[in-house]
Scaffold this active site. Sequence first.
Site, PDB file in Angstrom:
ATOM      1  N   ASP A   1       0.854  -1.182   0.000  1.00  0.00           N
ATOM      2  CA  ASP A   1       0.000   0.000   0.000  1.00  0.00           C
ATOM      3  C   ASP A   1       0.892   1.234   0.000  1.00  0.00           C
ATOM      4  O   ASP A   1       2.111   1.140   0.112  1.00  0.00           O
ATOM      5  CB  ASP A   1      -0.969  -0.018   1.190  1.00  0.00           C
ATOM      6  CG  ASP A   1      -0.258   0.077   2.529  1.00  0.00           C
ATOM      7  OD1 ASP A   1       0.931   0.417   2.539  1.00  0.00           O
ATOM      8  OD2 ASP A   1      -0.898  -0.200   3.553  1.00  0.00           O
TER       9      ASP A   1
ATOM     10  N   ASP B   1      -8.375  -6.899   1.271  1.00  0.00           N
ATOM     11  CA  ASP B   1      -7.355  -7.186   2.285  1.00  0.00           C
ATOM     12  C   ASP B   1      -7.810  -6.642   3.630  1.00  0.00           C
ATOM     13  O   ASP B   1      -8.625  -5.724   3.694  1.00  0.00           O
ATOM     14  CB  ASP B   1      -6.039  -6.503   1.921  1.00  0.00           C
ATOM     15  CG  ASP B   1      -6.087  -5.010   2.258  1.00  0.00           C
ATOM     16  OD1 ASP B   1      -5.523  -4.622   3.290  1.00  0.00           O
ATOM     17  OD2 ASP B   1      -6.715  -4.243   1.512  1.00  0.00           O
TER      18      ASP B   1
ATOM     19  N   CYS C   1     -14.043 -27.107   9.272  1.00  0.00           N
ATOM     20  CA  CYS C   1     -12.800 -26.514   8.745  1.00  0.00           C
ATOM     21  C   CYS C   1     -11.737 -27.587   8.527  1.00  0.00           C
ATOM     22  O   CYS C   1     -11.610 -28.535   9.311  1.00  0.00           O
ATOM     23  CB  CYS C   1     -12.285 -25.465   9.720  1.00  0.00           C
ATOM     24  SG  CYS C   1     -10.776 -24.646   9.157  1.00  0.00           S
TER      25      CYS C   1
ATOM     26  N   CYS D   1      -8.407 -26.862   8.329  1.00  0.00           N
ATOM     27  CA  CYS D   1      -7.088 -26.301   8.613  1.00  0.00           C
ATOM     28  C   CYS D   1      -6.310 -27.158   9.617  1.00  0.00           C
ATOM     29  O   CYS D   1      -6.871 -28.012  10.305  1.00  0.00           O
ATOM     30  CB  CYS D   1      -7.201 -24.858   9.122  1.00  0.00           C
ATOM     31  SG  CYS D   1      -7.613 -24.699  10.886  1.00  0.00           S
TER      32      CYS D   1
ATOM     33  N   CYS E   1      -7.735 -27.033  13.256  1.00  0.00           N
ATOM     34  CA  CYS E   1      -8.976 -27.785  13.506  1.00  0.00           C
ATOM     35  C   CYS E   1      -8.773 -29.293  13.393  1.00  0.00           C
ATOM     36  O   CYS E   1      -9.498 -30.068  14.015  1.00  0.00           O
ATOM     37  CB  CYS E   1     -10.074 -27.305  12.555  1.00  0.00           C
ATOM     38  SG  CYS E   1     -10.631 -25.633  12.956  1.00  0.00           S
TER      39      CYS E   1
ATOM     40  N   HIS F   1      -6.025 -20.682  11.604  1.00  0.00           N
ATOM     41  CA  HIS F   1      -7.434 -20.984  11.378  1.00  0.00           C
ATOM     42  C   HIS F   1      -8.168 -19.827  10.705  1.00  0.00           C
ATOM     43  O   HIS F   1      -8.876 -20.027   9.700  1.00  0.00           O
ATOM     44  CB  HIS F   1      -8.144 -21.344  12.681  1.00  0.00           C
ATOM     45  CG  HIS F   1      -9.632 -21.376  12.513  1.00  0.00           C
ATOM     46  ND1 HIS F   1     -10.290 -22.439  11.911  1.00  0.00           N
ATOM     47  CD2 HIS F   1     -10.586 -20.439  12.777  1.00  0.00           C
ATOM     48  CE1 HIS F   1     -11.586 -22.152  11.834  1.00  0.00           C
ATOM     49  NE2 HIS F   1     -11.783 -20.952  12.355  1.00  0.00           N
TER      50      HIS F   1
END
Length: 376
Positions: free
Chosen positions: A96, A270, A308, A310, A313, A339
């Site tokens: 940015d 974002d 989930c 991930c 999890c 997560h």
Amino acid sequence: MKHAVTYELLHQDKKTGARRGIVHTPHGDIQTPVFMPVGTQATVKSMTPEELKEEVGAQIILSNTYHLYLRPGDELVKEAGGLHNFMRWDRPILTDCGGFQVFSLSDLRKITEEGVEFKSHLDGSKHLFTPEKVMKIQENLGADIIMSFDECVEYPASYEYTKQSMERTTRWAKRCKEAHKNIEEQSLFGIIQGGFYEDLRKQSAEDLIALDFPGYAIGGISVGEPKEEFLKMLYYTAPLMPENKPRYLMGVGTPDYLIEAALAGIDMCDCVLPTRIARNGTAMTWNGKVVVRNATYERDFTPLDPECDCYTCKNYTRAYIRHLVKTQEILGIRLLSIHNLRFLTKLMERVRIEIENDHLSEFRDEFYKKYGYTED
């Protein structure tokens, strides 16, 4: 002129116009719509690049011009071979312009036509950001996508001030384009401003489109306004943006705002939100937020989110993560960050599928109901 970053439209949702596409960059392709994790200081907080790729599935990350200019310094990053080499991330990066950070220092900065003079939040030292200097810093950092220097007006702001600010942002954008040299490896995006005034948004979009940037962003919304104001300006501004170039909505990371952005035709979003709330012991799940530090999870030996896939999890329970958070163990923040970032990455994967099936508006309604959102 061939741009370093280009957009390819694959499909538009027949009911909503939501876009499924690819952003092509020098460091790889980005499937869109996409959520981009924020690595403010050349790191996504507590995550290694390998985890971001293998566990989260991040396609692109952001870094911050203001913070990296102050430390370690953009010249040092250039000496290290640019951000990609410095932080060992071989996928696309967006930096940015530092505008949002500089303007948030309201009592420490002074705006003129030349640029913005500000005092460092670290040591009080004085600095001047001009469009030309911001281009030089971002060229030193070496990101694939860089942003033009703009003013992010606070909410609410008067029409007169917003108009002056928007016109100055356009003049700064022109100076950025003239100063930006490394067009083979970097693409410079223009940022549409204009606060919450439709005529100013339209003027800003028209003026910036005339400058022919390779991509465009919407700045200055999701800055504390009511959701209905956010949605009104999002759905008004997005159709003003070119169809053949990437469309980026800055600073948005809640699941509802990400879905609304996709419905409006946005390609990229974002936000620091997923890692920030992880540090407060909060997880996003398909059934709403879980504040895992709460006593109700002390003996909850189930995953954060049974739906989930991930690493967190698959391996750990709410009770264990609560214990880590309560004892301020770093692992708790890391597991929640993995997560939350994976959750938003997976959400956008699902959004892309729903667009391909012309089903995004129905998915939004189903998701809102399950997550616990109420329609505003």
